[in-house]
Design an enzyme around this catalytic site. Structure first.
Site, PDB file in Angstrom:
ATOM      1  N   CYS A 103     -20.606  58.055 -20.045  1.00  0.00           N
ATOM      2  CA  CYS A 103     -22.019  58.253 -20.403  1.00  0.00           C
ATOM      3  C   CYS A 103     -22.297  59.743 -20.639  1.00  0.00           C
ATOM      4  O   CYS A 103     -22.380  60.506 -19.672  1.00  0.00           O
ATOM      5  CB  CYS A 103     -22.869  57.692 -19.263  1.00  0.00           C
ATOM      6  SG  CYS A 103     -24.604  58.158 -19.280  1.00  0.00           S
ATOM      7  N   CYS A 142     -25.110  61.419 -18.658  1.00  0.00           N
ATOM      8  CA  CYS A 142     -24.735  61.469 -17.240  1.00  0.00           C
ATOM      9  C   CYS A 142     -23.897  62.715 -16.974  1.00  0.00           C
ATOM     10  O   CYS A 142     -24.135  63.450 -16.016  1.00  0.00           O
ATOM     11  CB  CYS A 142     -23.920  60.243 -16.844  1.00  0.00           C
ATOM     12  SG  CYS A 142     -24.740  58.653 -17.060  1.00  0.00           S
TER      13      CYS A 142
END
Length: 135
Positions: free
Chosen positions: A33, A36
């Site tokens: 991600c 993230c």
């Protein structure tokens, strides 16, 4: 949440209850991600800066332990990274992530109640807006 035990990036079981009584910044993420990964240096700095103020950041990865370990070795994150490959989605949902979004961050008060939740990429400054009221 405090009944949950998850393995850290070395495979050692970690009970979330060990952090009961602290202000917890619980960050749901994954190695795959991009947002993230982008927010993790700020989370790492926040953890270091606030560790003496009863605050801990905990990263719960919806990922495999081997991938988390490799990521941590490359990035040297200052806070615990736990693997929740199969159970992380449900734990996030139980803590308000009804969109199954990543990243997802929850600030938990020392009494275990939720102070705030954030969908998507966060910043240290954004988290501090809530933290300063709790310290």
């Amino acid at each position: 949440m405090f009944a949950t035990t998850l393995p850290d990036d070395n495979g050692k079981p970690q009970a979330l209850s060990q952090w009961k009584g602290k202000i917890i910044v619980l960050n749901f993420w994954a190695t795959w991600c991009p947002p993230c990964r982008e927010e993790m240096p700020e989370l790492s700095a926040l953890n270091t800066e606030y560790q003496d103020k009863n605050v801990i950041v905990i990263g719960i990865a919806l990922d495999e332990i081997t991938l988390i370990k490799e990521f941590n070795e490359e990035n040297n994150i200052s806070y615990p990274l736990l693997a929740a490959e199969e159970t992380g989605g449900q734990l996030g949902f139980d803590l308000g992530n009804d969109k199954s979004a990543l990243p997802y961050t929850v600030i938990i008060k020392p009494d275990g109640s939720i102070a705030n939740t954030y969908f998507g990429r966060i910043s240290k400054a954004l988290l501090e807006e809530t933290l300063v009221k709790l310290i």
